[in-house]
Motif scaffolding. Structure first.
Motif, PDB file in Angstrom:
ATOM      1  N   TYR B  32       0.889  -1.164   0.000  1.00  0.00           N
ATOM      2  CA  TYR B  32       0.000   0.000   0.000  1.00  0.00           C
ATOM      3  C   TYR B  32       0.926   1.212   0.000  1.00  0.00           C
ATOM      4  O   TYR B  32       1.794   1.337   0.860  1.00  0.00           O
ATOM      5  CB  TYR B  32      -0.898   0.009   1.234  1.00  0.00           C
ATOM      6  N   PHE B  34       1.612   5.509  -0.487  1.00  0.00           N
ATOM      7  CA  PHE B  34       0.997   6.792  -0.196  1.00  0.00           C
ATOM      8  C   PHE B  34       1.972   7.923  -0.559  1.00  0.00           C
ATOM      9  O   PHE B  34       3.182   7.770  -0.477  1.00  0.00           O
ATOM     10  CB  PHE B  34       0.668   6.917   1.295  1.00  0.00           C
ATOM     11  N   TYR B  36       2.432  12.035   0.602  1.00  0.00           N
ATOM     12  CA  TYR B  36       2.030  13.124   1.469  1.00  0.00           C
ATOM     13  C   TYR B  36       2.851  14.354   1.096  1.00  0.00           C
ATOM     14  O   TYR B  36       3.975  14.255   0.624  1.00  0.00           O
ATOM     15  CB  TYR B  36       2.295  12.784   2.940  1.00  0.00           C
ATOM     16  N   PHE B  90       6.662  13.471   0.601  1.00  0.00           N
ATOM     17  CA  PHE B  90       7.073  12.208   1.185  1.00  0.00           C
ATOM     18  C   PHE B  90       6.289  11.062   0.568  1.00  0.00           C
ATOM     19  O   PHE B  90       5.065  11.115   0.468  1.00  0.00           O
ATOM     20  CB  PHE B  90       6.834  12.190   2.698  1.00  0.00           C
ATOM     21  N   ARG B  94       3.214   0.761   3.263  1.00  0.00           N
ATOM     22  CA  ARG B  94       2.803  -0.136   4.328  1.00  0.00           C
ATOM     23  C   ARG B  94       2.605  -1.504   3.695  1.00  0.00           C
ATOM     24  O   ARG B  94       1.915  -1.622   2.684  1.00  0.00           O
ATOM     25  CB  ARG B  94       1.522   0.315   4.990  1.00  0.00           C
ATOM     26  N   PHE B 100       0.351  -4.072  12.350  1.00  0.00           N
ATOM     27  CA  PHE B 100      -0.229  -2.830  12.831  1.00  0.00           C
ATOM     28  C   PHE B 100       0.013  -1.744  11.794  1.00  0.00           C
ATOM     29  O   PHE B 100       0.636  -1.973  10.777  1.00  0.00           O
ATOM     30  CB  PHE B 100       0.346  -2.452  14.189  1.00  0.00           C
ATOM     31  N   GLN B 101      -0.525  -0.580  12.088  1.00  0.00           N
ATOM     32  CA  GLN B 101      -0.666   0.426  11.042  1.00  0.00           C
ATOM     33  C   GLN B 101       0.575   1.297  10.886  1.00  0.00           C
ATOM     34  O   GLN B 101       0.496   2.507  10.894  1.00  0.00           O
ATOM     35  CB  GLN B 101      -1.890   1.304  11.350  1.00  0.00           C
ATOM     36  N   LYS B 102       1.734   0.670  10.748  1.00  0.00           N
ATOM     37  CA  LYS B 102       2.969   1.433  10.636  1.00  0.00           C
ATOM     38  C   LYS B 102       3.203   1.859   9.201  1.00  0.00           C
ATOM     39  O   LYS B 102       3.169   1.048   8.285  1.00  0.00           O
ATOM     40  CB  LYS B 102       4.136   0.556  11.099  1.00  0.00           C
ATOM     41  N   LEU B 103       3.435   3.129   9.017  1.00  0.00           N
ATOM     42  CA  LEU B 103       3.837   3.652   7.721  1.00  0.00           C
ATOM     43  C   LEU B 103       5.336   3.895   7.742  1.00  0.00           C
ATOM     44  O   LEU B 103       5.861   4.460   8.694  1.00  0.00           O
ATOM     45  CB  LEU B 103       3.145   4.978   7.426  1.00  0.00           C
ATOM     46  N   PHE B 105       8.273   5.912   5.877  1.00  0.00           N
ATOM     47  CA  PHE B 105       8.420   7.069   5.005  1.00  0.00           C
ATOM     48  C   PHE B 105       9.805   7.121   4.383  1.00  0.00           C
ATOM     49  O   PHE B 105      10.798   6.664   4.974  1.00  0.00           O
ATOM     50  CB  PHE B 105       8.208   8.355   5.803  1.00  0.00           C
ATOM     51  N   GLY B 106       9.874   7.744   3.215  1.00  0.00           N
ATOM     52  CA  GLY B 106      11.151   8.099   2.646  1.00  0.00           C
ATOM     53  C   GLY B 106      11.686   9.360   3.310  1.00  0.00           C
ATOM     54  O   GLY B 106      11.063   9.924   4.211  1.00  0.00           O
TER      55      GLY B 106
END
Lengths: 115, 115
Positions: B32, B34, B36, B90, B94, B100-103, B105-106
Motif C-alpha cells: 500500500y 501513499f 504526502y 514524502f 505499508r 499494525f498500522q505502521k507507515l 516514510f522516505g
C-alpha cells in the motif's frame, strides 16, 4: 469536522526533563499513531494505539511511552530528555475502520526543542 | 522489512512544466503506497494512495502517481506545476501483512517551482 489537533505547538525543555504531548483525533477515529520527524528526515513511527490498546511500537527506547484515553485522545510522554529528542512530533488518526489501506490524517505537530 | 527510497533531495521545475518526484519501495507482498505533502511548519497532508487495480492513481490538487510493480516504483507526477506546489513531498509504504498500522516514510524530496 475538525482535523487532528495537537498541543502544545512549540515546547522548549532542557536535558533530563520530562515532556507530555497531546493529540485529539478526528471525531469518530479510534486509531492514533505517533511519529517523530527529525529535521531533514522523514517521519519515524513511534506508537500506534487503537481502542485504547497499544497495537504497535517502533524502535524507540523505553523513555518513550504513550496512552490513549476513552475519548480516543492520546498522550505521548518522553522521560529523561536528550538533545537528540529535538524534533517535530506528529500525531495521526485513521478512519473509523482500520483497514490497512486507509490513509492516516496528520496533525500540525508539536515542535520540541531540547537544550 | 519495508523501506522507501526517494533518490532526489530536491527537484526544480519551472511553472507550467510537468513534474515528477521519484519513489521506489521494498516490501514483502503487495504494497500500500501513499504520497504526502508537507508545507513549512505544517503537518503532513495526504495526496493520494495506491491499493490495487489501476496503476495510475489520481489524487488531490491535480497530482497523480504511477505504480510500476516490476520496477517497484511509485512516482508522483503533475502535468503542469504551480509555484504553490513548492513543498516537501514524502512517499510512504505499508506492507499488507504488517500487524499494525505502521507507515514507513522516505527521506523526502523538496520540490521548488520557479515562476
Amino acid at each position: 469536522d475538525a482535523g487532528v489537533t495537537q498541543s502544545p505547538t512549540h515546547l522548549i525543555k532542557t536535558r533530563g526533563q520530562h515532556v507530555t504531548l497531546r493529540c485529539s483525533p478526528i471525531s469518530g477515529h479510534k486509531s492514533v499513531s505517533w511519529y517523530q520527524q527529525v529535521l531533514g528526515q522523514g517521519p519515524q513511527f513511534i506508537f500506534q494505539y487503537y481502542e485504547k490498546e497499544e497495537r504497535g511500537r517502533g524502535n524507540f527506547p523505553d523513555r518513550f511511552s504513550a496512552r490513549q484515553f476513552p475519548n480516543y485522545s492520546s498522550e505521548l510522554n518522553v522521560n529523561a530528555l536528550l538533545l537528540g529528542d529535538s524534533a517535530l512530533y506528529l500525531c495521526a488518526s485513521r478512519g473509523r475502520t482500520v483497514a490497512p489501506y486507509n490513509e492516516q490524517f496528520f496533525g500540525p505537530g508539536t515542535r520540541l526543542t531540547v537544550l | 522489512a519495508q523501506s522507501v527510497a526517494q533518490p532526489e533531495d530536491q527537484v526544480n521545475v519551472a511553472e507550467g512544466n510537468p513534474l515528477t518526484v521519484k519513489c521506489t519501495y521494498s516490501v514483502s507482498g503487495n504494497p500500500y503506497l501513499f504520497w504526502y505533502v508537507q508545507y513549512p511548519n505544517r503537518g503532513l497532508q495526504f495526496l493520494l494512495k495506491y491499493i490495487t487495480g489501476d496503476n495510475l492513481v489520481k489524487g488531490s490538487y491535480g497530482f497523480e502517481a504511477e505504480f510500476n510493480k516490476s520496477q517497484t516504483s511509485f512516482h508522483l507526477k503533475k502535468p503542469s506545476a504551480l509555484v504553490s506546489d513548492s513543498a516537501l513531498y514524502f512517499c510512504a509504504v505499508r506492507g499488507w501483512n504488517t500487524g499494525f498500522q505502521k507507515l514507513v516514510f522516505g527521506t523526502g524530496t523538496r520540490l521548488l517551482v520557479s515562476p
